[in-house]
Design a protein around this motif. Sequence first.
Motif, mmCIF file in Angstrom:
data_model
loop_
_atom_site.group_PDB
_atom_site.id
_atom_site.type_symbol
_atom_site.label_atom_id
_atom_site.label_comp_id
_atom_site.label_asym_id
_atom_site.label_seq_id
_atom_site.Cartn_x
_atom_site.Cartn_y
_atom_site.Cartn_z
ATOM 1 N N SER B 222 0.830 -1.214 0.000
ATOM 2 C CA SER B 222 0.000 0.000 0.000
ATOM 3 C C SER B 222 0.861 1.259 0.000
ATOM 4 C CB SER B 222 -0.922 0.005 1.215
ATOM 5 O OG SER B 222 -0.163 0.218 2.396
ATOM 6 N N ILE B 223 2.178 1.084 -0.019
ATOM 7 C CA ILE B 223 3.074 2.244 -0.016
ATOM 8 C C ILE B 223 3.443 2.612 -1.454
ATOM 9 C CG2 ILE B 223 5.302 3.142 0.772
ATOM 10 C CD1 ILE B 223 5.108 1.294 3.180
ATOM 11 N N TYR B 224 3.106 3.835 -1.850
ATOM 12 C CA TYR B 224 3.444 4.323 -3.185
ATOM 13 C C TYR B 224 4.962 4.422 -3.295
ATOM 14 C CZ TYR B 224 3.956 7.494 -7.107
ATOM 15 O OH TYR B 224 4.331 8.055 -8.294
ATOM 16 N N ARG B 225 5.528 4.009 -4.430
ATOM 17 C CA ARG B 225 6.983 3.939 -4.548
ATOM 18 C C ARG B 225 7.473 4.425 -5.906
ATOM 19 N NH1 ARG B 225 9.888 0.777 -7.146
ATOM 20 N NH2 ARG B 225 8.114 -0.586 -7.574
ATOM 21 N N GLU B 226 8.463 5.314 -5.867
ATOM 22 C CA GLU B 226 9.193 5.764 -7.059
ATOM 23 C C GLU B 226 10.657 5.828 -6.681
ATOM 24 O OE1 GLU B 226 8.534 9.727 -8.829
ATOM 25 O OE2 GLU B 226 6.410 9.281 -8.556
ATOM 26 N N GLY B 227 11.549 5.381 -7.540
ATOM 27 C CA GLY B 227 12.983 5.449 -7.249
ATOM 28 C C GLY B 227 13.632 6.690 -7.818
ATOM 29 N N ILE B 228 14.972 6.676 -7.865
ATOM 30 C CA ILE B 228 15.681 7.876 -8.325
ATOM 31 C C ILE B 228 16.353 7.682 -9.687
ATOM 32 C CG2 ILE B 228 16.173 8.645 -5.958
ATOM 33 C CD1 ILE B 228 19.152 7.825 -6.531
ATOM 34 N N ALA B 252 5.067 9.472 5.694
ATOM 35 C CA ALA B 252 3.828 8.865 6.173
ATOM 36 C C ALA B 252 3.052 9.944 6.906
ATOM 37 C CB ALA B 252 4.122 7.702 7.118
ATOM 38 N N THR B 253 1.809 10.132 6.526
ATOM 39 C CA THR B 253 0.986 11.136 7.204
ATOM 40 C C THR B 253 -0.356 10.526 7.552
ATOM 41 O OG1 THR B 253 0.194 11.881 5.053
ATOM 42 C CG2 THR B 253 1.962 13.160 6.047
ATOM 43 N N MET B 261 1.173 6.638 2.836
ATOM 44 C CA MET B 261 2.615 6.414 2.876
ATOM 45 C C MET B 261 3.158 6.417 1.462
ATOM 46 S SD MET B 261 2.526 3.360 5.662
ATOM 47 C CE MET B 261 1.071 2.753 4.833
ATOM 48 N N ARG B 262 4.286 7.089 1.276
ATOM 49 C CA ARG B 262 4.859 7.133 -0.072
ATOM 50 C C ARG B 262 6.352 7.331 -0.009
ATOM 51 N NH1 ARG B 262 3.992 13.077 -1.103
ATOM 52 N NH2 ARG B 262 2.712 13.806 0.601
ATOM 53 N N THR B 339 -4.500 4.594 2.456
ATOM 54 C CA THR B 339 -4.796 4.877 1.066
ATOM 55 C C THR B 339 -3.526 4.760 0.249
ATOM 56 O OG1 THR B 339 -5.532 6.491 -0.544
ATOM 57 C CG2 THR B 339 -4.529 7.376 1.427
ATOM 58 N N SER B 340 -3.614 4.086 -0.875
ATOM 59 C CA SER B 340 -2.444 4.031 -1.743
ATOM 60 C C SER B 340 -2.669 4.905 -2.979
ATOM 61 C CB SER B 340 -2.154 2.589 -2.158
ATOM 62 O OG SER B 340 -3.276 2.054 -2.812
ATOM 63 N N SER B 341 -3.807 5.555 -3.031
ATOM 64 C CA SER B 341 -4.084 6.433 -4.167
ATOM 65 C C SER B 341 -3.347 7.744 -3.991
ATOM 66 C CB SER B 341 -5.584 6.707 -4.254
ATOM 67 O OG SER B 341 -5.791 7.880 -5.018
ATOM 68 N N MET B 342 -2.771 8.207 -5.095
ATOM 69 C CA MET B 342 -2.067 9.484 -5.042
ATOM 70 C C MET B 342 -2.925 10.601 -5.629
ATOM 71 S SD MET B 342 0.920 8.959 -3.642
ATOM 72 C CE MET B 342 2.082 10.227 -4.177
ATOM 73 N N ASP B 343 -4.100 10.258 -6.187
ATOM 74 C CA ASP B 343 -4.877 11.259 -6.917
ATOM 75 C C ASP B 343 -5.269 12.449 -6.067
ATOM 76 O OD1 ASP B 343 -4.711 9.979 -9.260
ATOM 77 O OD2 ASP B 343 -6.791 9.265 -9.342
ATOM 78 N N GLU B 344 -5.527 12.202 -4.797
ATOM 79 C CA GLU B 344 -5.957 13.318 -3.949
ATOM 80 C C GLU B 344 -4.813 13.949 -3.175
ATOM 81 O OE1 GLU B 344 -9.458 11.555 -2.022
ATOM 82 O OE2 GLU B 344 -9.745 10.922 -4.124
ATOM 83 N N THR B 345 -3.604 13.411 -3.360
ATOM 84 C CA THR B 345 -2.445 14.009 -2.716
ATOM 85 C C THR B 345 -2.283 15.423 -3.253
ATOM 86 O OG1 THR B 345 -1.405 11.870 -2.636
ATOM 87 C CG2 THR B 345 0.046 13.770 -2.358
#
Lengths: 428, 428
Positions: B222-228, B252-253, B261-262, B339-345
Amino acid sequence: MKKVKIALLGVGNVGSGVWKILSTNQREIRKRSGYDIEVSKILVRDISKKRPLDIPEGILTTDINEIVNDPTIEIVVELMGGNEPAMEYMLSAMRNKKHVVTANKLLLATQGGELMQVAEEEGIMLYYEASVGGGIPVIHGINESLTANRIESIVGILNGTTNYILTKMSLDGMSFEDALKEAQEKGYAEADPTSDVEGFDAVYKLAILSSLAFGTKIDVDSIYREGISNLKSEDIEFAKEFGYTIKLIGIATEKDDVLQMRVHPAMIPNKHPLANVNDSYNAIFIRGNAIGDLMFIGRGAGELPTGSAVVGDIISILRNNVDLSSTIETKEINPCKTTSSMDETICEYYIRLWVNDRPGCLGEITTEFGKHNVSIASVRQKGERGSYVPLVFITHATPEGDLHKALEEIKKLEGISKIDNIIRLENF
Amino acid sequence: MKKVKIALLGVGNVGSGVWKILSTNQREIRKRSGYDIEVSKILVRDISKKRPLDIPEGILTTDINEIVNDPTIEIVVELMGGNEPAMEYMLSAMRNKKHVVTANKLLLATQGGELMQVAEEEGIMLYYEASVGGGIPVIHGINESLTANRIESIVGILNGTTNYILTKMSLDGMSFEDALKEAQEKGYAEADPTSDVEGFDAVYKLAILSSLAFGTKIDVDSIYREGISNLKSEDIEFAKEFGYTIKLIGIATEKDDVLQMRVHPAMIPNKHPLANVNDSYNAIFIRGNAIGDLMFIGRGAGELPTGSAVVGDIISILRNNVDLSSTIETKEINPCKTTSSMDETICEYYIRLWVNDRPGCLGEITTEFGKHNVSIASVRQKGERGSYVPLVFITHATPEGDLHKALEEIKKLEGISKIDNIIRLENF
């Protein structure tokens, strides 16, 4: 759910914070401690005083005996501060088998040994996370997490009031006097600011940290102390020009079983994280032989941050943690020698003089430095030729004793008005 | 002095650190733990392998049964890492009533619940300070010191390898590929750097911290993940121009009982202390409703810093501390929705596009942004008119869903080569 009764001694700034946290975070505290915490008594000087808190009738008392002689009260939280009657009340609570949580840095620093000993004799727990660094868990850190380390040094911005003043001087160009006045208006500084401004508060905190980190008894009188009241705006500005920020720091270092502790203003390189700790924030930088460099930054004061540490201690007692008190004083790891002499301290120095800018003057000064093996890294002068102007030197690393010998001779030169300030550069 | 026998599973990087600390700091460890600690067995794959440590004959073994079935061994220290056989060995040690210390972030993050449950069933202690942040005592901090707080957010630089790479890109102008190569040569990055570079390592650590801080079970998926690996030198340079530094962060908020969490690269304002945490240092920034902002900075890896956390855990067990495991999973404080959705972030965004710099192009792009309520704070363009040039936008705060809708339309415009990168700006 199990219930526990506690009592507060004092309900000023920190006491209000504790009261608010116990109510606001009740759900979390119950789950984490396993207890329903009831504040059953609060000791105050004046019951009729108006308080902004919603405290039920009958809880307030002016009689300490209603607390220490009440067998249902298990934890006493001392938040009065100062010497007496806080010491008497804490001892009395412990003798009556009550655990004690305190934020009293003065008593911990000066009579910590006696408090620890009584705690051990009575088999109760004495916790004092709030005595240093407000909410920052540095005491827990040293006592519980860094136990695998031989600690080599501690450097801390330990006093929020002076850090606020120095931040105002540095970022807003205020004078010391104006910054102090603003700090007093905002409630960061007391009407008599001596304890903060002259470094006594930082000395107490450094003593507590050092006793834990180095496992030895500390005599607060062995800590070298200088405050910030002598700092002028020109010192702040010159420091900026050289790439430094002035902070009031406490430093404790151990080398070859000799412990040196000192509290004084220091020029910190701007790239060091301590240089960027501003406003009323505190920071503690610890170097251990295993962990390397570790730093904590957080709110060093304020009702909620300090209350966070106090309530954390209460929860630790309820979870029946290890007795922190047993690691201080009574179990000396390293009864090392303490030096209060600064003569052999090796630092780089910033020196600001007022000179009559006559031809040859600079040559005479640098010759005297040279005679005493003080090597100069940098010179800056401001103002017009022919008048009294500020002259600033930055030295290379030199023993402080040599520097003072050179300055004694320099003072005698013609046209030297006075040596206005000496500030140590700390490159850790 | 009381004696205790322990066993190590693995003696690679961290294991060597543990071995060295136990010997170098023997005096301190004896005093603080009250025990003489003997490493009586070390599990290895190959006994005959040359090791730079002075390990007595007969201690090394390839047979786990010599450890888990030895009733004289009281603590098992798992430093093998990875999934199996580490999990099987830890469970077996616990079922044989041995306390366990581990640095295994993968297992804690993915199978922590099972480990905690077995620890509770067997009444043994399971400690894992070294699993997050190397020597930094953040787990102790959350579990022991911040218990009075409702934690609102955690932001961390949790992976030293990527921080080293980003520091090299930012301060030395290196490309991602060159910085990665240097990190591999220095031993900071592994031959297959995927786990670090793509953010998996940071995801595991964020999961462990979140489960403790928010008192809830965490599903790592459920943690959104992007690398570098998608970051280009021009992104680093543009960030600098805007006064930001790019870091790989875990956030995490919790708000209204929804936990987000992202892990992703983010632009941090240069004045924020996290922006100045460089090289392989880690940092964890925690905001609590009582303590306010608290930050830990320290070495996130390395044999001695990580060994410091492991040996600290061993000492905590010997001092019979509270069982940290009891606060995770089994005692859920706050079984909140994730929530794992980023749309409302809602963030500000940096967007870098390649455009054919024809007249009117900028107007068409900004019109599309406007249609989707994405407000632009700043635009930068480099290169010569008439060619394909990088064009950078910084947006005002906007929901991520809206941004993506706008970008879908912008992609269709004539002369847009591609949308090269999107980086979130984090102002905490």
